[in-house]
Structure formats: structure tokens, C-alpha cells
Design a protein around this motif. Structure first.
Motif, short mmCIF file in Angstrom:
data_model
loop_
_atom_site.label_atom_id
_atom_site.label_comp_id
_atom_site.label_asym_id
_atom_site.label_seq_id
_atom_site.Cartn_x
_atom_site.Cartn_y
_atom_site.Cartn_z
N PRO A 1 -4.81 1.25 -5.65
CA PRO A 1 -4.44 0.18 -4.70
C PRO A 1 -4.89 -1.20 -5.17
O PRO A 1 -6.02 -1.38 -5.64
CB PRO A 1 -5.18 0.59 -3.42
N SER A 2 -4.00 -2.16 -5.06
CA SER A 2 -4.31 -3.54 -5.48
C SER A 2 -5.15 -4.27 -4.45
O SER A 2 -5.93 -5.16 -4.79
CB SER A 2 -3.02 -4.31 -5.73
N GLU A 3 -5.00 -3.91 -3.19
CA GLU A 3 -5.77 -4.51 -2.09
C GLU A 3 -5.66 -6.03 -2.06
O GLU A 3 -6.63 -6.75 -2.34
CB GLU A 3 -7.23 -4.07 -2.14
N GLU B 1 2.39 1.65 -3.53
CA GLU B 1 1.38 2.08 -4.50
C GLU B 1 1.00 3.55 -4.29
O GLU B 1 0.79 4.29 -5.26
CB GLU B 1 0.15 1.19 -4.39
N GLN B 2 0.93 3.97 -3.03
CA GLN B 2 0.62 5.37 -2.76
C GLN B 2 1.74 6.27 -3.28
O GLN B 2 1.49 7.31 -3.89
CB GLN B 2 0.41 5.58 -1.27
N ALA C 1 0.83 -1.21 0.00
CA ALA C 1 0.00 0.00 0.00
C ALA C 1 0.87 1.26 0.00
O ALA C 1 0.55 2.25 -0.68
CB ALA C 1 -0.94 -0.01 1.20
#
Length: 347
Positions: A301-303, A294-295, A291
């Protein structure tokens, strides 16, 4: 005379029609083991990258342009799979009695990018070195530079490898960990590709059926691909921990020709599992790390997803009671088979 000729022509037309129907008829479903009557029909092979051959055969030659010159021919590779897999199974260390053993099957399915080979081979190094005796690893891998080193990552080899592992494991005590890394599609299918070999693709229901047909009570299934959350419903069940690199409608990141390892592979395998032997705690650490990346990169976000079936947490805790984790295992990518080309991409 005309009547006889008309009858003859009608008979010939009927024969041609029947041949055409037979040629275009769909293949029958593959018979299944056990009580089921059929298993899932295999998805179509990966799309070809070349057109059909012309009269001079030039297009046919194009199909093997990327095939390594010193490797066996594609036909020889296919023919040799049975022996390669049997030898790989024979190299597994003996089972350690009196405790749950961990059997890892690493499946690097896309032969077009080294990143998936890197993860499969790192898993083969990480698990036994970090977690010691009682840890056994088998690698199935598609890559031009390892055609003579590892059996192919294919549907057939996946089933054969699982059958071989079932013969040497205690399926009601030992833990099977399947780590799949490749590109994923929005239809929740995994890319299985070693061009120009016509390999079948594996979709979420296919993987679920493959595992359900076999006697493993305790499973950890890690699907590292885009849209991999779509595999959770078909893999969910008692005794099963499912970890995915993304939710069902999201991309994951870190593949590409200039990438050594995916975001999820680095975060879960390299970073988290070198800090903790707890797979679920490692997942939580990895998800937080991903996270942040990605930020920073301003990515959607891939989550990553985790699904914990009944009993698997206790069995993993029992496995951990018998291990003393070794030192961190350094990640080193395999020699590249292609020059860098473009930024890291979703996979």
C-alpha cells in the motif's frame, strides 16, 4: 640561470594549481529574495544517459537521438523559455472580482514518460471546465511532443511562474494549487528531466523554500510521486493543504510507458474531482479507491498522505460557495510519444 629557471617553473606550477582549484570549486549558493541571505543549493541535473563525446563526436550525437527531429534545437528551446512563459501568463483569464479565485500550476516534470504529460494537460482541462470562471491554469511540462506548446517544467520556470502568478493574484485571498507529477526518490526529491537538457532536480526542502519565499497565503500543494510523503514536513504550515500520493517510505503506482495516468492521478483528478469539488473529500475518496486497486494487484500500500494547515479548509469552503460545478470532464491521453514497454511501475 638555474635559480631563475627554478623560480619560473615554480610560478607556472602555482598558476596551474590555482586554475585547478578554481575549476573544481563548488558553485556558490544562489542569493535569495527578502530577508534570507541564501536559498537552497540546487540539486545536480538529472544523470546523463550517454558518455562524453569521442573524437568523432559520435557520443555527442547519441545524446540527442531521442530529440524530436521537427522540434527546435535544445539550445533554442532553452533560449525561448522566457518568452514562452510570459505568453502563457498573458493567456490567463482575468481575475473574477469579489470572490476567491483558484490558480492552478501543473508541473509535469519527467519528459521520458507520457503519463506525466497526460496528467498536467488533463489538469489544465479539468479545473476550468469543471469549476468555471475564476479558475486559471498554467502548465509547465517536459515532453518531446510539447516543447513548442508549453514552457518546460524546470526549477527556473517554476520560480518565474510563481512570481508571475503572484503579480496577477490577490495572494491574501486567492488560492494557489500546485500539482506536481513525476518520479520521486527515496531521498524525497523529484525527477526533473528533459534529456539532454541539464535540468536541476527539486528536493523537498527546495520546494518548501521556493513557496515560502512568495506571498501566497492560501496553498494546495499536490505531490504525485513515490515517497512524496517526505514533502509534508517542509510544506506544512498555516493556510496550506498538502496532498501526497504516498507516505514518506512507500512507492506510488501507475507510471510506465504503457500507462496513461498514475493511480493517484486517476483516483483524485479523474474520478474524485469529477464527483466533488471538495479537495479534501476527493482525497479521501481517492485514497480508498487506490487502496482497493493496490490490494487487487497485490502491491504494498502506498498510503497517500493529507496535511491540513490552519485556515485552509475554511478558505476552500469559501471558494466552493462561489462555484457551480460543471459536468464531469472526460480523460483522454495525449498521443503517445513512445511504444508500450513493460508493465505499469512505481513512480
Amino acid at each position: 640561470m638555474r635559480t631563475a629557471l627554478t623560480a619560473l617553473l615554480a610560478f607556472a606550477a602555482g598558476v596551474l594549481l590555482m586554475l585547478g582549484i578554481a575549476h573544481h570549486a563548488p558553485a556558490p549558493a544562489k542569493p535569495a529574495d527578502g530577508n534570507s541571505t541564501v536559498t537552497a543549493v540546487r540539486s545536480a541535473p538529472a544523470p546523463a544517459t550517454t558518455t562524453a563525446a569521442g573524437d568523432d563526436g559520435s557520443d555527442a550525437a547519441d545524446a540527442t537521438d531521442n530529440w524530436p527531429s521537427k522540434a527546435p534545437s535544445p539550445e533554442q528551446v532553452i533560449y525561448g523559455q522566457h518568452d514562452m512563459l510570459q505568453k502563457a501568463l498573458a493567456r490567463l483569464g482575468p481575475r473574477v472580482a469579489g470572490r476567491p479565485n483558484l490558480y492552478v500550476l501543473a508541473f509535469g516534470a519527467d519528459g521520458g514518460e507520457d503519463v506525466f504529460r497526460n496528467e498536467a494537460e488533463y489538469a489544465a482541462k479539468l479545473f476550468p471546465e469543471r469549476f468555471g470562471a475564476g479558475t486559471h491554469v498554467l502548465v509547465l511540462e517536459n515532453n518531446p511532443n510539447s516543447l513548442e506548446k508549453h514552457p518546460l517544467a524546470s526549477w527556473s520556470n517554476l520560480e518565474a511562474a510563481l512570481d508571475g502568478l503572484a503579480d496577477v493574484m490577490k495572494p491574501d485571498e486567492d488560492i494557489l494549487l500546485v500539482y506536481l507529477t513525476t518520479h520521486g526518490g527515496e531521498d524525497h526529491s523529484l525527477l526533473v528531466d528533459m534529456d539532454p537538457l541539464p535540468l536541476d532536480q527539486i528536493a523537498a526542502p527546495d520546494l518548501g523554500d521556493i513557496l515560502k519565499k512568495r506571498p501566497f497565503k492560501w496553498k494546495v500543494v499536490v505531490v504525485n510521486a513515490c515517497y512524496s510523503g517526505g514533502f509534508v514536513p517542509t510544506l506544512h504550515g498555516p493556510g496550506t493543504l498538502v496532498l501526497t500520493a504516498a507516505r514518506a517510505d512507500r512507492s506510488s503506482f501507475g507510471c510506465g510507458s504503457d500507462s496513461d495516468i498514475t493511480y493517484f492521478g486517476r483516483a483524485w483528478l479523474v474520478d474524485a474531482l469529477n464527483r466533488t469539488p471538495d479537495f479534501m473529500e476527493a482525497f479521501k475518496q481517492a485514497a480508498g479507491e487506490i487502496a482497493q486497486w493496490e490490494q487487487k494487484d497485490k502491491l504494498t500500500p502506498s498510503e497517500p498522505q493529507m496535511d491540513v494547515g490552519a485556515g485552509i479548509a475554511d478558505q476552500l469552503a469559501l471558494w466552493r460557495k462561489h462555484i457551480t460545478p460543471g459536468p464531469a470532464v472526460a480523460f483522454k491521453p495525449a498521443p503517445s510519444s513512445a511504444p508500450p514497454a513493460g508493465p505499469s511501475a512505481p513512480h
